[in-house]
Write a protein that holds these residues in place. Structure first.
Motif, PDB file in Angstrom:
ATOM      1  N   VAL A 277     -14.703  15.773 -32.936  1.00 23.40           N
ATOM      2  CA  VAL A 277     -16.072  16.204 -33.211  1.00 23.40           C
ATOM      3  C   VAL A 277     -16.551  17.001 -32.005  1.00 23.40           C
ATOM      4  CG1 VAL A 277     -17.155  14.142 -32.228  1.00 23.40           C
ATOM      5  CG2 VAL A 277     -18.336  15.412 -34.022  1.00 23.40           C
ATOM      6  N   THR A 332     -18.588  10.918 -36.300  1.00 17.81           N
ATOM      7  CA  THR A 332     -19.831  11.586 -36.679  1.00 17.81           C
ATOM      8  C   THR A 332     -20.770  11.604 -35.490  1.00 17.81           C
ATOM      9  OG1 THR A 332     -19.605  10.804 -38.970  1.00 17.81           O
ATOM     10  CG2 THR A 332     -21.789  11.559 -38.279  1.00 17.81           C
ATOM     11  N   GLU A 333     -21.329  12.796 -35.200  1.00 15.59           N
ATOM     12  CA  GLU A 333     -22.340  12.874 -34.144  1.00 15.59           C
ATOM     13  C   GLU A 333     -23.686  12.426 -34.699  1.00 15.59           C
ATOM     14  OE1 GLU A 333     -24.292  15.833 -30.791  1.00 15.59           O
ATOM     15  OE2 GLU A 333     -23.555  16.680 -32.678  1.00 15.59           O
ATOM     16  N   VAL A 339     -21.707   9.575 -30.504  1.00 22.89           N
ATOM     17  CA  VAL A 339     -20.721   9.729 -31.581  1.00 22.89           C
ATOM     18  C   VAL A 339     -20.272   8.353 -32.039  1.00 22.89           C
ATOM     19  CG1 VAL A 339     -18.399  10.532 -32.173  1.00 22.89           C
ATOM     20  CG2 VAL A 339     -19.910  11.979 -30.808  1.00 22.89           C
ATOM     21  N   ARG A 626     -23.372  24.566 -38.496  1.00 24.82           N
ATOM     22  CA  ARG A 626     -22.584  23.872 -37.479  1.00 24.82           C
ATOM     23  C   ARG A 626     -21.126  24.294 -37.600  1.00 24.82           C
ATOM     24  NH1 ARG A 626     -23.194  18.797 -34.525  1.00 24.82           N
ATOM     25  NH2 ARG A 626     -21.130  18.004 -33.951  1.00 24.82           N
ATOM     26  N   ASP A 635     -14.694  16.995 -43.006  1.00 23.47           N
ATOM     27  CA  ASP A 635     -15.540  17.269 -41.853  1.00 23.47           C
ATOM     28  C   ASP A 635     -16.936  16.756 -42.176  1.00 23.47           C
ATOM     29  OD1 ASP A 635     -16.927  18.045 -39.659  1.00 23.47           O
ATOM     30  OD2 ASP A 635     -16.813  20.194 -40.049  1.00 23.47           O
ATOM     31  N   ASN A 637     -19.377  16.338 -40.417  1.00 27.15           N
ATOM     32  CA  ASN A 637     -20.433  16.929 -39.605  1.00 27.15           C
ATOM     33  C   ASN A 637     -20.842  18.325 -40.071  1.00 27.15           C
ATOM     34  OD1 ASN A 637     -20.627  14.901 -37.198  1.00 27.15           O
ATOM     35  ND2 ASN A 637     -18.438  15.244 -37.499  1.00 27.15           N
ATOM     36  N   ARG A 639     -22.698  21.211 -41.728  1.00 27.23           N
ATOM     37  CA  ARG A 639     -24.049  21.282 -42.282  1.00 27.23           C
ATOM     38  C   ARG A 639     -24.664  22.659 -42.074  1.00 27.23           C
ATOM     39  NH1 ARG A 639     -27.333  16.665 -40.811  1.00 27.23           N
ATOM     40  NH2 ARG A 639     -25.397  15.579 -41.212  1.00 27.23           N
TER      41      ARG A 639
END
Length: 689
Positions: A277, A332-333, A339, A626, A635, A637, A639
């Protein structure tokens, strides 16, 4: 100068194809970016000559060709020295093939540019064209170059491209004694579209177009991470190869889309099937990987080790170990930059129920006793999507076998340490290797889950999709539209309800979701189908251009900062590996000239701020996307964050940044603007903190 020289062109050397920069696909995209492959000669083939360039010419006298240092930009330039020529010429030109010669559109004009130094006035920019019926032929001379001993830039606009011409190649011809050195070639479509968004590129106008690069990916890249400098980190570790593991051969490379070059990176451990990430500061956190391949006494074993990849130095630096081993973990951040990691296999090959938390403030993994634990097993690569209220949505997408007990999907509240089942996921035990994506814009809080199968029971993969509104009081999946049907290997039409697993879904700057790749069975039977999902109508538009390369297990597709999509890898059950790289130009690149961001008020943005930008033409939309860090169709994350905009009297635009870091976790984002024709700019990078 004898015009015969240009009509009797003879190729002296055809370099082998190796590394190259991206170029627009056949049909000519309105990319607003350089269309030249390997424009600065930075990528070299096995002979040491620039990839996608050739030494050409004919006649008497002698000529020498060299790759030299002292370039205008980068490391390399090309030098041609001619002596004793009374008939004929010598030149360095783009190779006459579909991968290297730029694609063009009849009726359009193109701006050609380069930097040069020359000791002879007997030089001229010369162009050849490819006639679809007659093949390659001399086209025209464009500009003579005066003598100069300093690097000098020149540019010239072509005449309109003749009918039945689909490619051109060009360079500088030397037809008298002297030395010419050139570097940094450019080529852009200079045609202003009539009628706003008019497209003359045939099927590409509605389907987009793929180009398979004449390139061997040097690593078995099962992990792909877009870095904030626009380059791409490709990680293989041992590349699912026990022999490489036994030899301690672990590989990574950084790919530069601007030059087409790869830089190999010393890789300390087997990052095969690790989690990764991007952190708030732009470094890439990699955790876990492969400690051991299976043998008679154990299965795969997960590593505890963790590293940070720094895009600035291009190297890995070790952090403290995680508390547990993790092979196939997801990461996931969170909105505060921390994270959280879930799942995977432990050092003893059992499933890890240990949740891990990496602290942004200390750059360390916290000890287990400082991390809330549900002691739940979420499987391998569980898709854990951050919600606007700080909770996590486990979408049900995972790899290897059945879904989790219960409904197969859940919402996890880390602060309350509660886990709530989410109903409605169709056929939850056949969503292995499905893809889940937070739909544009992130503010709408809707997730789409696509396809899947089961590597244990190995049925035909399904065409199911599911939609969920996470803003609802009691979120529940509802059935979405079926995936469009594609074709199997050899173009055989599918039958029945067949679909695909290993499917990729990429958020595009026009707000659509590009769905591509996949296979019908575990590590077998690639399905050739691509479609475009519109979140506004919840519909798929079938029949998008199809990647001609198989993209199943260990494949990745992701958005580049120039608005195209890159796809890599395929690892069938026979252990082979697809090293081809494919680039997709979406239909929006064929609708007209692209808007350009001409200024941005600072590259460090704060939450709740208003940021002023200027553009060369009016825009109707702006967003932050992102950069992807993708593996195994996953993925969580990814977005797309809408930026409400205000157009000012002077033509500038103010963009309003969300106040909620859960909608846009801190870090680097690609800023795109989009015009009324749905055409996006090339991205600018901003750092949201």
């Amino acid at each position: 100068m004898l015009m015969n020289a240009f009509r009797r062109r003879t190729v002296l050397l055809l370099g082998s194809l190796a590394l190259l920069a991206p170029q627009s696909a056949t049909g000519q995209a309105w990319a607003g970016a350089n269309l030249i492959v390997n424009p600065g000669f930075e990528a070299l083939d096995s002979t040491g000559w620039p990839t996608c360039w050739e030494q050409a010419g004919w006649g008497n006298g002698t000529a020498s060709y060299q790759v030299v240092t002292g370039a205008h930009g980068g490391s390399n330039a090309v030098q041609v020295t001619v002596a004793g020529v009374t008939t004929g010429d010598r030149k360095t030109m783009m190779l006459e093939n579909t991968s290297c010669a730029p694609a063009v559109t009849p009726g359009h004009q193109y701006d050609l540019g380069l930097w040069y130094r020359t000791t002879t006035p007997n030089t001229v920019v010369t162009a050849f064209r490819h006639d679809t019926a007659l093949g390659w032929q001399y086209w025209t001379d464009l500009r003579s170059l005066p003598v100069t001993d300093a690097w000098t830039q020149t540019s010239v606009r072509t005449p309109q491209i003749p009918p039945d011409t689909d490619q051109i190649t060009w360079g500088v011809t030397v037809y008298g004694d002297g030395t010419l050195t050139t570097d940094d070639y450019t080529m852009e479509d200079a045609t202003v579209p009539s009628g706003g968004g008019t497209c003359t590129a045939g099927d590409a106008c509605t389907k987009g177009a793929w180009q398979v690069q004449p390139i061997d990916n040097p690593v078995r890249s099962m992990h792909a991470v877009v870095l904030h400098n626009g380059k791409v980190l490709l990680m293989a570790g041992s590349g699912n190869d026990p022999n490489q593991f036994a030899a301690g051969t672990f590989t990574s490379a950084v790919y530069d889309p601007q030059t087409g070059s790869f830089t190999t990176v010393p890789t300390p451990v087997d990052m095969f099937c690790s989690g990764h990430v991007m952190l708030a500061d732009g470094r890439i956190l990699i955790m876990g990987g492969n400690k051991a391949y299976p043998d008679a006494t154990h299965g795969y074993e997960g590593l505890k080790s963790s590293y940070l990849f720094d895009p600035t130095t291009g190297s890995y630096v070790q952090t403290n170990d995680a508390n547990d081993g993790h092979w196939y973990p997801s990461m996931t951040e969170m909105g505060n930059g921390d994270v959280i990691a879930f799942g995977g296999l432990r050092e003893d090959s059992t499933g890890s129920v240990t949740q891990e938390l990496f602290s942004a403030s200390t750059n360390q993994w916290k000890p287990t006793w400082q991390v809330n634990q549900t002691w739940s097993y979420f499987g391998l690569y569980p898709s854990m999507i951050l919600m606007e209220d700080g909770r996590l949505f486990y979408s049900g997408s995972h790899v290897f076998g059945n879904g989790t007990p219960g409904t197969g999907a859940a919402i996890y509240d880390y602060n309350a340490n509660t886990l709530t089942d989410v109903p409605g996921l169709q056929n939850k035990d056949q969503r292995d290797q499905s893809m889940s994506v937070l739909l544009p814009p992130a503010q709408d809080q809707r997730v789409l889950t696509i396809g899947g199968g089961n590597v244990v029971t190995n049925p035909d993969a399904n065409r199911l999709t599911d939609l969920i509104d996470l803003k609802a009081a009691n979120p529940a999946y509802t059935p979405g539209p079926l995936l469009p049907q594609g074709t199997l290997t050899g173009g055989v039409p599918e039958t029945g309800a067949q679909g695909k697993m290993y499917v990729s879904a990429v958020l595009l700057p026009d707000g659509k979701v590009f769905e591509t790749g996949g296979g019908l069975h575990d590590r077998a039977d690639p399905v050739y189908e691509a479609s475009m999902f519109d979140p506004a109508t919840n519909t798929f538009t079938p029949g998008m251009a199809v990647d001609p390369q198989a993209r199943t297990y260990h494949s990745s597709s992701f958005l580049l900062p120039d608005g195209r999509v890159m796809s890599v890898s395929d690892n069938p059950a026979d252990g082979s590996w697809n090293a081809h790289v494919s680039i997709y130009s979406p239909p929006y690149l064929y609708r007209g000239a692209r808007p350009q961001i001409t200024s941005v008020a600072g590259d460090h943005w704060s939450y709740g701020s208003s940021r002023r930008i200027t553009t060369d033409t009016p825009i109707v939309k702006a967003e932050l996307i992102r950069p992807e860090a993708v593996t195994h169709s996953s993925d969580p994350n990814q977005r797309f964050v809408d930026l409400p905009l205000t157009v000012n009297a002077d033509g500038s635009t103010d963009l309003n940044v969300t106040t909620n870091p859960n909608l846009a976790p801190p870090g680097y984002y690609m800023l795109f603007v989009v015009n009324a024709d749905g055409v996006p700019s090339v991205a600018s990078w901003v750092h949201l903190m």
